[in-house]
Design a protein around this motif. Structure first.
Motif, PDB file in Angstrom:
ATOM      1  N   ALA A  91     -16.088  84.845 -11.092  1.00  0.00           N
ATOM      2  CA  ALA A  91     -15.356  85.716 -11.806  1.00  0.00           C
ATOM      3  C   ALA A  91     -14.053  86.454 -10.973  1.00  0.00           C
ATOM      4  O   ALA A  91     -12.995  86.863 -11.523  1.00  0.00           O
ATOM      5  N   ALA A  92     -14.281  86.401  -9.740  1.00  0.00           N
ATOM      6  CA  ALA A  92     -13.143  86.996  -8.925  1.00  0.00           C
ATOM      7  C   ALA A  92     -11.982  86.358  -9.098  1.00  0.00           C
ATOM      8  O   ALA A  92     -10.765  86.554  -8.561  1.00  0.00           O
ATOM      9  N   LEU A  93     -12.171  84.809  -9.392  1.00  0.00           N
ATOM     10  CA  LEU A  93     -10.801  84.099  -9.731  1.00  0.00           C
ATOM     11  C   LEU A  93      -9.869  84.957 -10.774  1.00  0.00           C
ATOM     12  O   LEU A  93      -8.624  84.588 -10.882  1.00  0.00           O
ATOM     13  N   LEU A  94     -10.367  85.706 -11.617  1.00  0.00           N
ATOM     14  CA  LEU A  94      -9.532  86.336 -12.545  1.00  0.00           C
ATOM     15  C   LEU A  94      -8.871  87.700 -11.968  1.00  0.00           C
ATOM     16  O   LEU A  94      -9.024  88.880 -12.350  1.00  0.00           O
ATOM     17  N   ASP A  95      -8.141  87.450 -11.019  1.00  0.00           N
ATOM     18  CA  ASP A  95      -7.383  88.712 -10.428  1.00  0.00           C
ATOM     19  C   ASP A  95      -6.270  88.654 -11.275  1.00  0.00           C
ATOM     20  O   ASP A  95      -6.025  88.461 -12.336  1.00  0.00           O
ATOM     21  N   ALA A  96      -5.380  89.678 -10.984  1.00  0.00           N
ATOM     22  CA  ALA A  96      -4.218  90.595 -11.765  1.00  0.00           C
ATOM     23  C   ALA A  96      -3.331  89.403 -12.129  1.00  0.00           C
ATOM     24  O   ALA A  96      -2.964  89.383 -13.284  1.00  0.00           O
ATOM     25  N   GLU A  97      -2.973  88.488 -11.324  1.00  0.00           N
ATOM     26  CA  GLU A  97      -1.983  87.695 -11.613  1.00  0.00           C
ATOM     27  C   GLU A  97      -2.526  86.547 -12.632  1.00  0.00           C
ATOM     28  O   GLU A  97      -1.822  85.970 -13.286  1.00  0.00           O
ATOM     29  N   ALA A  98      -3.856  86.105 -12.537  1.00  0.00           N
ATOM     30  CA  ALA A  98      -4.405  85.345 -13.414  1.00  0.00           C
ATOM     31  C   ALA A  98      -4.438  86.042 -14.722  1.00  0.00           C
ATOM     32  O   ALA A  98      -4.397  85.237 -15.608  1.00  0.00           O
ATOM     33  N   ARG A  99      -4.711  87.029 -14.811  1.00  0.00           N
ATOM     34  CA  ARG A  99      -5.050  87.665 -16.146  1.00  0.00           C
ATOM     35  C   ARG A  99      -3.558  87.988 -16.829  1.00  0.00           C
ATOM     36  O   ARG A  99      -3.531  87.655 -18.140  1.00  0.00           O
ATOM     37  N   ALA A 100      -2.644  88.277 -16.093  1.00  0.00           N
ATOM     38  CA  ALA A 100      -1.212  88.363 -16.640  1.00  0.00           C
ATOM     39  C   ALA A 100      -0.796  86.901 -17.108  1.00  0.00           C
ATOM     40  O   ALA A 100       0.014  87.045 -18.211  1.00  0.00           O
ATOM     41  N   GLY A 101      -1.189  85.882 -16.312  1.00  0.00           N
ATOM     42  CA  GLY A 101      -0.778  84.545 -16.962  1.00  0.00           C
ATOM     43  C   GLY A 101      -1.452  84.098 -18.218  1.00  0.00           C
ATOM     44  O   GLY A 101      -1.083  83.388 -18.845  1.00  0.00           O
ATOM     45  N   ALA A 102      -2.395  84.983 -18.314  1.00  0.00           N
ATOM     46  CA  ALA A 102      -3.354  84.309 -19.600  1.00  0.00           C
ATOM     47  C   ALA A 102      -2.766  85.110 -20.976  1.00  0.00           C
ATOM     48  O   ALA A 102      -3.641  84.843 -21.910  1.00  0.00           O
ATOM     49  N   ARG A 103      -2.164  86.015 -20.877  1.00  0.00           N
ATOM     50  CA  ARG A 103      -1.563  86.894 -22.053  1.00  0.00           C
ATOM     51  C   ARG A 103      -1.145  85.878 -22.948  1.00  0.00           C
ATOM     52  O   ARG A 103      -0.207  84.991 -22.755  1.00  0.00           O
ATOM     53  N   LEU A 104      -1.669  85.971 -24.181  1.00  0.00           N
ATOM     54  CA  LEU A 104      -1.246  85.075 -25.451  1.00  0.00           C
ATOM     55  C   LEU A 104      -0.223  85.892 -26.214  1.00  0.00           C
ATOM     56  O   LEU A 104      -0.133  87.034 -26.408  1.00  0.00           O
ATOM     57  N   PRO A 105       0.723  85.101 -27.095  1.00  0.00           N
ATOM     58  CA  PRO A 105       1.765  85.583 -27.966  1.00  0.00           C
ATOM     59  C   PRO A 105       0.852  86.363 -29.083  1.00  0.00           C
ATOM     60  O   PRO A 105      -0.162  85.802 -29.727  1.00  0.00           O
ATOM     61  N   GLY A 106       1.314  87.643 -29.700  1.00  0.00           N
ATOM     62  CA  GLY A 106       0.813  88.146 -30.652  1.00  0.00           C
ATOM     63  C   GLY A 106      -0.531  88.842 -30.401  1.00  0.00           C
ATOM     64  O   GLY A 106      -1.153  89.266 -31.599  1.00  0.00           O
ATOM     65  N   ARG A 107      -0.948  88.905 -29.133  1.00  0.00           N
ATOM     66  CA  ARG A 107      -2.084  89.820 -29.055  1.00  0.00           C
ATOM     67  C   ARG A 107      -1.702  90.819 -28.256  1.00  0.00           C
ATOM     68  O   ARG A 107      -1.455  91.045 -27.155  1.00  0.00           O
ATOM     69  N   LEU A 108      -1.780  92.211 -28.911  1.00  0.00           N
ATOM     70  CA  LEU A 108      -1.303  93.486 -28.048  1.00  0.00           C
ATOM     71  C   LEU A 108       0.001  93.302 -27.322  1.00  0.00           C
ATOM     72  O   LEU A 108       0.398  93.811 -26.392  1.00  0.00           O
ATOM     73  N   GLU A 109       0.988  92.271 -27.906  1.00  0.00           N
ATOM     74  CA  GLU A 109       2.059  91.834 -27.141  1.00  0.00           C
ATOM     75  C   GLU A 109       3.166  92.882 -27.469  1.00  0.00           C
ATOM     76  O   GLU A 109       3.543  93.599 -28.588  1.00  0.00           O
ATOM     77  N   ARG A 110       3.819  93.303 -26.403  1.00  0.00           N
ATOM     78  CA  ARG A 110       4.638  94.547 -26.441  1.00  0.00           C
ATOM     79  C   ARG A 110       6.233  93.818 -26.500  1.00  0.00           C
ATOM     80  O   ARG A 110       6.614  93.010 -25.545  1.00  0.00           O
TER      81      ARG A 110
END
Length: 399
Positions: free
Chosen positions: A245-264
């Motif tokens: 699970a530690a592979l999901l660091d802040a950078e990985a999570r940021a890169g996984a953001r999808l359009p149209g899902r809580l998108e600002r």
């Protein structure tokens, strides 16, 4: 409603059974499945692995549905694969075999799997389209099946209760796989999932998620649990270290953001830029979670003005009742090319829920009106109810 997977299996057989060579993580559920897929993909890529992700629906381009290494495939690559899948469909029609009854989603899914089969993947992360048991994607055998959660949706197809819907969604679980889910065994949907897992002798893994946790934390907990499980089972990255699970660091999570899902985003108006949140929530409990998360955002001050369009099979009354607990006003619109609730009908439901409401015939006119309302009241705009609405208007907003 289809009654079996024979058409899909026929297409895949004619394409050389590309799914047979894939190691698959299969993800279903009412909400969050797309984001969980993207997070799993990001974690696997962080481990140096080659990953494909199949998703639906798309927001702006159909190529978003077939991703390699986190990027949509090229138009030409998808066109070639679709041509092969359509040729297989035509051959099935000539031969009078099951593939003659394939749907467009069957053809598209077969094309995506054909691309993955040729790409030399370490893993394929496959998002369910609708339900699970009879979904086109269920022609794959996942080593892990994820059911994020279960709410009332597509009731005319999946069933009228959460238990009935859970039976469809957990139909993606195969012998020898693990089930990863937030469903509690004491819940009616969770009891169905637990019974299916017990019948197949499959372990169930549940993340520890505190009540009221943000959507992003819940999704990351599910994805991290998948990675930890694979690591315990011997799956490794390019560095030969177990997946974790530690592979999901802040950078990985940021890169996984999808359009149209809580998108600002923002939208310009005569009174200045207005903050916009794009989110394709379309069931009441998903919208409630979205609104709960947004209430914590310190930069979203002032009243919420919502722009809403919804497909005809969605619980519009329940959705607008949930919206009424947080929004000050709603502009209702419709997607002319899609079967949906009419703008006037949505306005009536919104008014019945106690919302200040008006109707606009087109999404573009609705966006302009909602943005002007938000600007005049010093508030912000939420575009929701449909990813198709989000996709139609995303280009009119600014990052």
């Amino acid at each position: 409603m289809r009654v079996g997977l024979a058409p899909m299996r026929d297409l895949l057989a004619r394409l050389g059974a590309p799914q047979a060579s894939l190691r698959v993580i299969h993800v279903g559920g009412t909400k969050g499945k797309g984001s969980v897929c993207a997070l799993i993909e990001a974690g696997l890529m962080r481990a140096g692995l080659r990953v494909g992700r199949y998703a639906s629906p798309h927001v702006e381009s159909v190529t978003e549905r077939v991703c390699l290494q986190g990027r949509p495939v090229a138009d030409a690559a998808l066109a070639r694969a679709l041509t092969r899948a359509l040729d297989a469909h035509e051959a099935a029609r000539r031969d009078g075999t099951a593939g003659a009854d394939a749907t467009w989603f069957d053809v598209l899914t077969a094309a995506g799997l054909a691309i993955f089969g040729e790409a030399g993947l370490d893993w394929a992360v496959i998002e369910v389209g609708l339900g699970g048991r009879l979904d086109s994607t269920n022609a794959v055998d996942g080593e892990v099946a994820v059911v994020t959660n279960v709410g009332l949706e597509h009731t005319e197809i999946l069933g009228q209760t959460r238990a009935a819907i859970a039976a469809e969604k957990v139909g993606i679980l195969k012998p020898g796989a693990a089930l990863v889910t937030t469903l509690d065994p004491d819940d009616e949907a969770g009891a169905v999932a637990a019974a299916r897992a017990a019948a197949l002798a499959c372990p169930i893994l549940r993340p520890a998620i505190p009540p009221g946790a943000p959507i992003a934390e819940e999704n990351a907990a599910l994805a991290g649990l998948v990675l930890d499980h694979l690591g315990r089972r011997g799956a490794r990255g390019r560095d030969c270290l177990p997946l974790r699970a530690a592979l999901l660091d802040a950078e990985a999570r940021a890169g996984a953001r999808l359009p149209g899902r809580l998108e600002r985003r923002t939208i310009p108006t005569a009174a200045g830029p207005v903050p916009v949140v794009l989110d394709g929530a379309h069931v009441p409990f998903n919208l409630a979670a979205v609104l709960r998360d947004l209430a914590r955002a310190p930069d979203l001050s002032g009243p919420c003005i919502a722009l809403v369009a919804m497909a005809a099979d969605k619980d519009a009354a329940g959705f607008l009742s949930a919206l009424a607990r947080s929004a000050e006003a709603v502009v209702c619109t419709e997607m002319p090319e899609r079967r949906g609730h009419g703008a006037a009908a949505l306005r009536a439901l919104a008014a019945a829920a106690g919302l200040e409401a008006e109707a606009m015939a087109t999404p573009e006119a609705g966006l302009a009106q909602a943005a002007d309302l938000a600007a005049a009241r010093g508030g912000w705009l939420l575009v929701t109810g449909s990813l198709h609405l989000v996709g139609a208007l995303r280009g009119s907003t600014q990052a």
